[in-house]
Structures are given as structure tokens and as C-alpha cells.
Design a protein around this motif. Structure first.
Motif, PDB file in Angstrom:
ATOM      1  N   TRP A  28       0.876  -1.164  -0.042  1.00  0.00           N
ATOM      2  CA  TRP A  28       0.061  -0.038   0.008  1.00  0.00           C
ATOM      3  C   TRP A  28       0.783   1.286   0.107  1.00  0.00           C
ATOM      4  O   TRP A  28       0.619   2.361  -0.673  1.00  0.00           O
ATOM      5  CB  TRP A  28      -0.854   0.036   1.205  1.00  0.00           C
ATOM      6  CG  TRP A  28      -1.724   1.322   1.184  1.00  0.00           C
ATOM      7  CD1 TRP A  28      -1.851   2.266   2.152  1.00  0.00           C
ATOM      8  CD2 TRP A  28      -2.779   1.382   0.454  1.00  0.00           C
ATOM      9  NE1 TRP A  28      -2.656   3.339   1.762  1.00  0.00           N
ATOM     10  CE2 TRP A  28      -3.463   2.658   0.821  1.00  0.00           C
ATOM     11  CE3 TRP A  28      -3.487   0.895  -0.581  1.00  0.00           C
ATOM     12  CZ2 TRP A  28      -4.561   3.427   0.186  1.00  0.00           C
ATOM     13  CZ3 TRP A  28      -4.575   1.356  -1.224  1.00  0.00           C
ATOM     14  CH2 TRP A  28      -5.064   2.757  -0.781  1.00  0.00           C
ATOM     15  N   ASN A  29       1.962   1.122   0.734  1.00  0.00           N
ATOM     16  CA  ASN A  29       2.725   2.355   0.834  1.00  0.00           C
ATOM     17  C   ASN A  29       3.556   2.778  -0.631  1.00  0.00           C
ATOM     18  O   ASN A  29       3.647   3.876  -0.851  1.00  0.00           O
ATOM     19  CB  ASN A  29       3.974   2.097   1.876  1.00  0.00           C
ATOM     20  CG  ASN A  29       4.421   3.420   2.541  1.00  0.00           C
ATOM     21  OD1 ASN A  29       3.761   4.106   2.581  1.00  0.00           O
ATOM     22  ND2 ASN A  29       5.793   3.466   2.784  1.00  0.00           N
ATOM     23  N   LYS A  30       3.709   1.657  -1.472  1.00  0.00           N
ATOM     24  CA  LYS A  30       4.288   1.841  -2.657  1.00  0.00           C
ATOM     25  C   LYS A  30       3.318   2.231  -3.908  1.00  0.00           C
ATOM     26  O   LYS A  30       3.664   2.871  -4.747  1.00  0.00           O
ATOM     27  CB  LYS A  30       5.119   0.628  -2.944  1.00  0.00           C
ATOM     28  CG  LYS A  30       5.990   0.833  -4.220  1.00  0.00           C
ATOM     29  CD  LYS A  30       6.884  -0.306  -4.480  1.00  0.00           C
ATOM     30  CE  LYS A  30       7.739  -0.089  -5.809  1.00  0.00           C
ATOM     31  NZ  LYS A  30       8.588  -1.223  -5.747  1.00  0.00           N
ATOM     32  N   PHE A  31       2.142   1.457  -3.645  1.00  0.00           N
ATOM     33  CA  PHE A  31       1.066   1.713  -4.775  1.00  0.00           C
ATOM     34  C   PHE A  31       0.038   2.248  -4.400  1.00  0.00           C
ATOM     35  O   PHE A  31      -0.963   2.436  -5.348  1.00  0.00           O
ATOM     36  CB  PHE A  31       0.731   0.159  -5.370  1.00  0.00           C
ATOM     37  CG  PHE A  31       2.068  -0.695  -6.016  1.00  0.00           C
ATOM     38  CD1 PHE A  31       2.583   0.058  -7.239  1.00  0.00           C
ATOM     39  CD2 PHE A  31       2.639  -1.461  -5.155  1.00  0.00           C
ATOM     40  CE1 PHE A  31       3.676  -0.746  -7.686  1.00  0.00           C
ATOM     41  CE2 PHE A  31       3.750  -2.301  -5.740  1.00  0.00           C
ATOM     42  CZ  PHE A  31       4.037  -1.678  -6.904  1.00  0.00           C
ATOM     43  N   GLY A  32      -0.450   2.652  -3.160  1.00  0.00           N
ATOM     44  CA  GLY A  32      -1.571   2.891  -2.632  1.00  0.00           C
ATOM     45  C   GLY A  32      -2.193   4.430  -3.347  1.00  0.00           C
ATOM     46  O   GLY A  32      -3.298   4.469  -3.738  1.00  0.00           O
ATOM     47  N   ASP A  75     -10.159   7.562  -9.189  1.00  0.00           N
ATOM     48  CA  ASP A  75     -10.881   8.998  -9.609  1.00  0.00           C
ATOM     49  C   ASP A  75      -9.751   9.752 -10.102  1.00  0.00           C
ATOM     50  O   ASP A  75      -9.188  10.473  -9.394  1.00  0.00           O
ATOM     51  CB  ASP A  75     -11.775   9.391  -8.432  1.00  0.00           C
ATOM     52  CG  ASP A  75     -12.589  10.401  -8.635  1.00  0.00           C
ATOM     53  OD1 ASP A  75     -12.399  11.324  -9.658  1.00  0.00           O
ATOM     54  OD2 ASP A  75     -13.549  10.800  -8.082  1.00  0.00           O
ATOM     55  N   LYS A  76      -9.950  10.258 -11.120  1.00  0.00           N
ATOM     56  CA  LYS A  76      -8.853  11.134 -12.034  1.00  0.00           C
ATOM     57  C   LYS A  76      -8.993  12.656 -11.744  1.00  0.00           C
ATOM     58  O   LYS A  76      -8.058  13.241 -11.757  1.00  0.00           O
ATOM     59  CB  LYS A  76      -8.835  10.770 -13.348  1.00  0.00           C
ATOM     60  CG  LYS A  76     -10.159  11.250 -14.154  1.00  0.00           C
ATOM     61  CD  LYS A  76     -10.046  11.020 -15.523  1.00  0.00           C
ATOM     62  CE  LYS A  76     -11.175  11.436 -16.383  1.00  0.00           C
ATOM     63  NZ  LYS A  76     -11.316  11.495 -17.803  1.00  0.00           N
ATOM     64  N   GLU A 126      -6.148  15.658  -1.722  1.00  0.00           N
ATOM     65  CA  GLU A 126      -7.365  14.777  -1.604  1.00  0.00           C
ATOM     66  C   GLU A 126      -6.843  13.139  -1.710  1.00  0.00           C
ATOM     67  O   GLU A 126      -7.299  12.286  -0.892  1.00  0.00           O
ATOM     68  CB  GLU A 126      -8.639  14.682  -2.564  1.00  0.00           C
ATOM     69  CG  GLU A 126      -9.302  16.150  -2.317  1.00  0.00           C
ATOM     70  CD  GLU A 126     -10.232  16.608  -3.563  1.00  0.00           C
ATOM     71  OE1 GLU A 126     -11.193  17.174  -3.346  1.00  0.00           O
ATOM     72  OE2 GLU A 126      -9.852  16.095  -4.662  1.00  0.00           O
ATOM     73  N   ILE A 127      -5.919  12.987  -2.633  1.00  0.00           N
ATOM     74  CA  ILE A 127      -5.210  11.438  -2.597  1.00  0.00           C
ATOM     75  C   ILE A 127      -4.719  11.332  -1.419  1.00  0.00           C
ATOM     76  O   ILE A 127      -4.567   9.929  -0.951  1.00  0.00           O
ATOM     77  CB  ILE A 127      -4.167  11.530  -3.810  1.00  0.00           C
ATOM     78  CG1 ILE A 127      -5.087  11.529  -5.052  1.00  0.00           C
ATOM     79  CG2 ILE A 127      -3.474  10.223  -3.845  1.00  0.00           C
ATOM     80  CD1 ILE A 127      -4.381  11.592  -6.373  1.00  0.00           C
ATOM     81  N   ASN A 161      -3.952   8.282   3.707  1.00  0.00           N
ATOM     82  CA  ASN A 161      -3.859   8.042   5.107  1.00  0.00           C
ATOM     83  C   ASN A 161      -4.942   7.481   5.480  1.00  0.00           C
ATOM     84  O   ASN A 161      -4.887   6.662   6.753  1.00  0.00           O
ATOM     85  CB  ASN A 161      -3.675   9.502   5.649  1.00  0.00           C
ATOM     86  CG  ASN A 161      -2.422   9.870   5.259  1.00  0.00           C
ATOM     87  OD1 ASN A 161      -1.207   9.214   5.108  1.00  0.00           O
ATOM     88  ND2 ASN A 161      -2.260  11.370   5.054  1.00  0.00           N
ATOM     89  N   PHE A 162      -6.141   7.661   5.382  1.00  0.00           N
ATOM     90  CA  PHE A 162      -7.371   7.243   5.805  1.00  0.00           C
ATOM     91  C   PHE A 162      -7.690   5.511   5.692  1.00  0.00           C
ATOM     92  O   PHE A 162      -7.752   4.914   6.724  1.00  0.00           O
ATOM     93  CB  PHE A 162      -8.758   7.589   4.935  1.00  0.00           C
ATOM     94  CG  PHE A 162     -10.013   6.970   5.378  1.00  0.00           C
ATOM     95  CD1 PHE A 162     -10.676   7.309   6.770  1.00  0.00           C
ATOM     96  CD2 PHE A 162     -10.793   6.135   4.657  1.00  0.00           C
ATOM     97  CE1 PHE A 162     -11.733   6.767   7.088  1.00  0.00           C
ATOM     98  CE2 PHE A 162     -11.906   5.547   4.824  1.00  0.00           C
ATOM     99  CZ  PHE A 162     -12.559   5.835   6.056  1.00  0.00           C
ATOM    100  N   ILE A 163      -7.174   4.815   4.565  1.00  0.00           N
ATOM    101  CA  ILE A 163      -7.043   3.585   4.242  1.00  0.00           C
ATOM    102  C   ILE A 163      -5.909   2.950   4.967  1.00  0.00           C
ATOM    103  O   ILE A 163      -6.278   1.926   5.403  1.00  0.00           O
ATOM    104  CB  ILE A 163      -6.813   3.292   2.948  1.00  0.00           C
ATOM    105  CG1 ILE A 163      -8.196   4.007   2.028  1.00  0.00           C
ATOM    106  CG2 ILE A 163      -6.848   1.698   2.609  1.00  0.00           C
ATOM    107  CD1 ILE A 163      -9.612   3.381   2.188  1.00  0.00           C
TER     108      ILE A 163
END
Length: 315
Positions: free
Chosen positions: A80-84, A92-93, A99-100, A105-107
Motif C-alpha cells: 500500500w505504501n508503494k502503490f496506494g 478517480d482522476k 485529496e489523494i 492516510n485514511f485507508i
């Protein structure tokens, strides 16, 4: 954006939540062909390898990568740290960088860190009531010892379930961000200083906390398919800023209408945090009555008991 094809690999044998969720993450941005093996020669020929064979995405070495709170990463946290952030941008582009980061961080906090902790032997659930968690649910997809089922098929079913969890959490957080403007507009245009009225339900809590710094809002009203709901708002202490009147408790339909004088009253929850009416006019009248109702003065002893309970829960 188009998904690239990647040959990925993790270990075979009994599977755990960390490599299951890691696989689910990779499936979001790549078309994957997965190999489950411990054979080094085979793994060395793959594009991405995790939870086995050493390397940056295997957490089984002595020198573990730690988070700021000292929880070690497992394979899903590392993946997740590398590809999240790529996963979120792919989803969502229209999301901006801030926001990303927020969703990432939420996930990370809400999904990945718990899996990481449990996979590294750190027990984080200290509640007296036994609770199921993502790790136990995903591990439960393993075949039982006396079953002659296909292990890889069970693994793939676990990955599909993990994908649902991951997507639901990401979609929820995106919906929270998209609701922010709606909540703020409703806050700025409110008729009653203590009430926010939304034309439809949306996840409003986070945005309301941000804009309502003085904690003036007591109730939020929103429309459903068939009626209107009024819900209490909780303060920083986790308690309702103001509960609905005691006289409404558990009452329905005509009984509630008799007590309130609002003809289309439908229901008040026994917890006194939700009331329902058939029209916007009706729910606004209920809100006015709830605002006028005197505040309840809680005894000092009850406050002490609640504080002690919260301490035990935290421990």
C-alpha cells in the motif's frame, strides 16, 4: 488509464490477511498473473514479489520497516505504501494531490495498519467482547485441515473479498470528500442557527466538524426516499450535544404526534438521537421543539461513571 500486465508472486501454503490484501491492492492497478510458491528461482523471474523471498515488499527480515507509531509494516502495508496513491488516482482522476493523500492516510490507518500489527504479532483488540476483524475473516478462507479443497481457489476467493473491503473504504472516503461542498453550503445557508438541512443524505460528519468550530449545530436534517430524518450531532466528547426530548422516547405515529403536536410525526428512537417525520415542514417543527426543550443537567456522579468507563475502554 490502462492497466499494465504484471507477473506477481507470493508464498504458497496457508495464507494470511497481509498477502491477500496486498494482492487485492495490486489488482486495482495491474492485470496480474499470480504465482504462489517459495521457489526462489521462480520468484526471481516475476515482476512483483511480496511476503516472501526477501526484498522491499517482504517484512520477514530482522530489520523491519516501522511506522511512526512503531508498528511494523507487513506485506500489505508495504504494498500500500508503494502503490496506494496510484490505486486512488486510478479510481478517480479528478482527485487532487491533497485529496489523494487524505484518502491514502485514511485507508492506511483504517485498514492496513491493523492487518500489519496482527501479522507482526501485535494484538490490538483488547475489548472484553470478542470482535471479528479483517485479518481473522480473510484467514478464515483457508481450507480446514480435513478438507481436500483447492488452496489457490480459496486464496482467490479471499482476494475477491478483500477487494470489496478495499473498494468500499476508498469509495466511502471519496464520497466524504465529494459531500464537503454540499455540507458547507447547507451550513452557510441554514435557517436555524442550530440546524443544518441537507436535500439528501450524504456523509456529513467530517465536513461539519471542519466548519462548525464553535459546535453550534445540534441537529442535522436530511431527506430519504420516503420521509425526513433529524439526527443529533455529537461533540468532541463523543456525547450528543443535545438529545431529543425524553417525552418522545420510543414513540411512533399518532402517539408521537399527540406528544409533539406535529401531525406527520413518525418515530423517535429510544436512544433519542433520531426522529422522523413525513415532511420537511414536520421535521423542522420537531427541530424547533427539540431546540426549545431545556437542557438536561447530568449529575456529577453520572459524569464520573462515564469518565471511568471511557478509561477502561481505552485500556
Amino acid at each position: 488509464m490502462k492497466k499494465e500486465f504484471k507477473k506477481v508472486g507470493t508464498h504458497d501454503g496457508k495464507f494470511h490477511a497481509d498477502e491477500v490484501m496486498a494482492t487485492a491492492i495490486l489488482k486495482e492497478i495491474f492485470i496480474i498473473d499470480i504465482t504462489r510458491t517459495r521457489d526462489k528461482k521462480t520468484l526471481d523471474g516475476l515482476d512483483i514479489v511480496y511476503d516472501v523471498n526477501g526484498g522491499e515488499l517482504d517484512h520477514h527480515g530482522v530489520n523491519k520497516v516501522l511506522r511512526e507509531d512503531k508498528i511494523p509494516y507487513s506485506s500489505c502495508g508495504l504494498v500500500w505504501n508503494k502503490f496506494g496513491k496510484d490505486v486512488i488516482a486510478f479510481k478517480d482522476k479528478n482527485l487532487n494531490e491533497e485529496e489523494i493523500d487524505d484518502i491514502f492516510n485514511f485507508i492506511d490507518r483504517g485498514v492496513m495498519e491493523g492487518i500489519d500489527a496482527l501479522d507482526n504479532g501485535i494484538w490490538i483488540d483488547k475489548s472484553e467482547v470478542p470482535l471479528m476483524n479483517i485479518s481473522s475473516i480473510l484467514s478464515g478462507f483457508n481450507p480446514v485441515w480435513y478438507e481436500k479443497s483447492n488452496e489457490n481457489e480459496n486464496f482467490n476467493r479471499a482476494v475477491e473479498f478483500a477487494s470489496s473491503i478495499l473498494n468500499n473504504k476508498i469509495n466511502f472516503k471519496i464520497s466524504v470528500l465529494k459531500a464537503k461542498g454540499k455540507v458547507m453550503r447547507a451550513y452557510e445557508s441554514r435557517e436555524m442557527p442550530e440546524v443544518v438541512i441537507l436535500d439528501t443524505y450524504c456523509p456529513y460528519i467530517e465536513a461539519l466538524k471542519e466548519v462548525d468550530k464553535d459546535e453550534r449545530i445540534l441537529f442535522v436534517i436530511f431527506k430519504t426516499k420516503t420521509n425526513y430524518i433529524m439526527q443529533t450531532v455529537r461533540g468532541k466528547d463523543g456525547e450528543d450535544r443535545k438529545k431529543l426530548p425524553k417525552a418522545w422516547l420510543g414513540k411512533r405515529d399518532q402517539e408521537l404526534a399527540n406528544v409533539t403536536g406535529v401531525s406527520d410525526s413518525i418515530f423517535c428512537h429510544t436512544g433519542r438521537f433520531i426522529a422522523v417525520a413525513g415532511s420537511l415542514e414536520g421535521i423542522k417543527k420537531l427541530a424547533e421543539l427539540a431546540i426549545k426543550e431545556p437542557y438536561e443537567h447530568e449529575s456529577i456522579m453520572n459524569k464520573i461513571i462515564k469518565s471511568v468507563r471511557k478509561l477502561f475502554i481505552k485500556k
